[in-house]
Design an enzyme around this catalytic site. Structure first.
Site, PDB file in Angstrom:
ATOM      1  N   ASP A 164      25.369  29.494   0.364  1.00 33.68           N
ATOM      2  CA  ASP A 164      26.576  29.281   1.062  1.00 33.68           C
ATOM      3  C   ASP A 164      26.431  28.166   2.247  1.00 33.68           C
ATOM      4  O   ASP A 164      27.477  27.632   2.634  1.00 33.68           O
ATOM      5  CB  ASP A 164      27.270  30.504   1.590  1.00 33.68           C
ATOM      6  CG  ASP A 164      26.452  31.355   2.705  1.00 33.68           C
ATOM      7  OD1 ASP A 164      25.377  31.239   2.800  1.00 33.68           O
ATOM      8  OD2 ASP A 164      27.355  32.241   3.058  1.00 33.68           O
TER       9      ASP A 164
ATOM     10  N   CYS B  45      21.924  35.930  10.296  1.00 32.36           N
ATOM     11  CA  CYS B  45      20.762  34.991  11.082  1.00 32.36           C
ATOM     12  C   CYS B  45      21.055  35.013  12.707  1.00 32.36           C
ATOM     13  O   CYS B  45      21.980  35.366  13.059  1.00 32.36           O
ATOM     14  CB  CYS B  45      20.707  33.481  10.692  1.00 32.36           C
ATOM     15  SG  CYS B  45      20.533  33.465   8.756  1.00 32.36           S
TER      16      CYS B  45
ATOM     17  N   GLY C 235      33.520  50.293   7.476  1.00 32.85           N
ATOM     18  CA  GLY C 235      34.825  50.681   7.618  1.00 32.85           C
ATOM     19  C   GLY C 235      35.558  50.305   8.834  1.00 32.85           C
ATOM     20  O   GLY C 235      36.713  50.364   9.224  1.00 32.85           O
TER      21      GLY C 235
END
Length: 632
Positions: free
Chosen positions: A101, A2, A364
């Site tokens: 969350d 966000c 990665g």
């Protein structure tokens, strides 16, 4: 993922600025295209743009209140261990209205205050307003994966996920010449500085506490100092621990209520992440870029080898130079602060194409900085180890200085590297690091600037800023000291800034398993010998996962995530250089750059011996584009 913004008004003048919170929130639209909401009370306003990842229902919208209505949060990021935290809170009698969350973080903060930060595994920046105590709490994640800008004057505190949100409130824009001086050397601006003198970046692992009476910025986390102990746990034990930690990190980062994929370049790092992810997500979709016109940089065949081995649904976005170049203006236009890492162009295109298939992607990033993956790490290793070969290269420095140098072919690039190495050997550890971190020396940058601008650079302030960055490098450095400084500087201010901006410009959330703080701490517990030796870089990473990756990935040169910048500057962008951004009249009227120095640099760029002129020209072009948009 966000975008957040907000204002704390100290007086009536500050409260007038609160009318701009909707405008500031809208400036972050690409970070969160799904929902925009704002919250206002007498002295605080919060804004939130939502990219719905977990619980996309209205119950997950922000700014979010707790059940009592006392606390309100604006949160950017993900807390990957939120389910275990939620279970602990529920066992203590807490109840929840959503599956997010965000709500877990808010309730944990209500229970434990700033100590909640020690329990979070994730990446984030967030603000929590206590309507009763009239206090504002703002925090940024440990490693600096998510950004947070702020500005405070006599009337207000402003903050936002990007600089453009702070600009939307209406601020005095005074150029920070110390930041400009640093930018022209490194091609980015290290925290806590920004291009504006009155705006700062919140440092990784720091928080802000603000009330009507006090304002404090404090650290809550620092990466433990690196170990150089070669008598640490055995190499086999280290490999086992890395395997367990990284697989757990990848698994945690697979949670999403939207399509999730993985970048797969064909290099070791993204191949490891994608392979581990495929163990726990059988329908994993992987993505890579192919360079139709630049076969030297095209690693898509290696990515396809990995994808075939691990059984993913793999998509290669095979692009021409012209297709890449077509995005250039959009990328430059999105930058609200000068940032000249040209590989951002490739990340932007990869993110844009990936977003057509997924909302979240694993990456990665971070492995090179943790485990010594760059050419410069091999160069540092050679100097640290010493020997006749290094001395030979040093002593032939005058010859390398006379040779043609450019990145355009193998021989001239070798001369460029040898000259850079020999020059670095003459410096002490801190100056060598600083020189190799950048594309231009302090003296080269000084020649580019007008006397008036040079007079505005506070040398004492600049040296203090530089010394803070280099403070972890002793006189006799180790590879771990180099990597520790990389993780403090290059990683958050260059690599993570690049990925955050370019992915968010396309409303794509990118997660970085290598930068779970437990993996980072492990990396600095193990000795340099586990990471690099004469024959191999990223030794432990390559050895740990050798059995599960295609053997073709090994024993081949690292190519990086490049774009043909030098070629573009000399062809497609030539008119932009000569007639617009580096036009002599524009340069003279602007009064920042020395006309003769810019003319000389352009001449070098278009010569048969360009050296690193393209990187220096690019940094100036990026600055000029930004200047015309925000300052002219």
């Amino acid at each position: 993922m966000c975008g957040i913004t907000g204002i704390y008004a100290f007086n009536m003048v500050g409260r007038v600025s609160m009318i701009n919170v909707a405008k500031a929130t809208s400036a972050l639209e690409k970070r969160g295209p799904d929902v925009q909401n704002t919250y206002n009370d007498h002295s605080v306003a919060l804004g939130h743009r939502r990219l719905s990842i977990i619980d996309p229902t209205p119950e997950g919208h922000q700014p979010m209140f707790d059940q009592s209505g006392r606390y309100v949060i604006a949160f950017n990021g993900e807390i990957f261990n939120f389910k275990s935290i939620k279970q602990e809170l529920q066992a203590q009698g807490h109840t929840f209205r959503s599956q997010t969350d965000t709500e877990v973080l808010l309730q944990l903060f209500i229970k434990e205050g700033k100590d909640c930060l020690q329990k979070l595994n994730g990446f984030f920046s967030f603000a929590i307003w206590d309507t009763q105590d009239k206090s504002l709490f703002i925090a940024r994640d440990r490693i600096g994966i998510k950004p947070l800008y702020y500005m405070m004057d006599d009337d207000r505190l402003l903050f936002g996920s990007e600089l453009k949100a702070i600009e939307a409130y209406g601020i005095d824009k005074e150029l920070d010449y110390t930041a400009l001086n640093t930018y022209l050397q490194l091609n980015y601006i290290p925290a806590p500085r920004t291009i504006f003198k009155n705006v700062k970046k919140l440092m990784p692992g720091h928080y802000i506490e603000l009330t009507a009476e006090r304002f404090e910025v404090k650290p809550y986390y620092t990466i433990p100092s690196p170990s150089n102990d070669n008598e640490a746990t055995s190499y086999e034990d280290q490999k086992n621990e890395l395997s367990q930690l990284l697989e757990a990190s990848v698994q945690k980062r697979l949670m999403a209520d939207v399509p999730l994929g993985s970048f797969l370049s064909g290099g070791i790092d993204s191949s490891v992440v994608s392979t581990l992810a495929a163990r726990h997500k059988p329908d994993l979709h992987t993505f890579s870029i192919g360079y139709q016109d630049e076969k030297f940089f095209d690693e898509s065949e290696y990515a396809q080898l990995v994808a075939k081995k691990i059984g993913t649904n793999h998509t290669v976005f095979s692009l021409t130079n012209q297709q890449m170049y077509a995005h250039l203006h959009d990328i430059l236009d999105y930058m609200d602060e000068p940032f000249a890492d040209s590989s951002a162009i490739a990340v932007y295109v990869l993110s844009q194409e990936t977003r057509k298939h997924a909302t979240v992607a694993l990456s990665g990033d971070g492995a090179d900085e943790l485990f010594a993956g760059y050419n410069k790490h091999a160069a540092f290793f050679k100097i640290i180890e010493g020997g006749k070969k290094a001395e030979w290269v040093k002593n032939l420095g005058p010859i390398w200085g006379l040779m043609p140098k450019s990145r355009n072919n193998k021989i001239t690039n070798l001369f460029r590297q040898l000259h850079r190495f020999s020059e670095g050997m003459k410096l002490n550890s801190q100056e060598r690091y600083w020189r190799w971190a950048g594309f231009a020396s302090e003296s080269e940058v000084s020649k580019l600037l007008t006397p008036a601008v040079k007079g505005k650079i506070n040398q004492e302030e600049y040296l203090s800023f530089k010394n803070d960055i280099l403070q972890h490098l002793p006189e006799k450095e180790s590879i771990n000291d180099i990597l520790y400084t990389d993780v403090k500087l290059v990683l958050p201010d260059d690599m993570l800034t690049k990925v955050d901006r370019m992915s968010m410009a396309n409303s794509l959330e990118v997660r970085v398993p290598f930068l779970d703080h437990e993996v980072v701490e492990f990396a600095f517990r193990i000795p340099p010998s586990s990471k690099i030796n004469t024959d191999i870089r990223k030794r432990i990473l390559q050895d740990t996962f050798r059995d599960i990756l295609p053997q073709e990935l090994y024993n081949r040169p690292k190519k990086g995530f490049e774009v043909p910048l030098s070629k573009w500057l000399r062809t497609d962008m030539k008119s932009m250089i000569t007639e617009d951004l580096l036009n002599e009249k524009f340069i003279a009227d602007q009064g920042i750059f020395d006309v003769k120095a810019i003319k000389s640099l352009k001449k070098q760029l278009f010569s048969s011996n360009p050296g690193d002129a393209h990187a220096r020209i690019w940094s100036i072009i990026v600055f000029q584009w930004w200047w015309k948009k925000y300052m002219s």
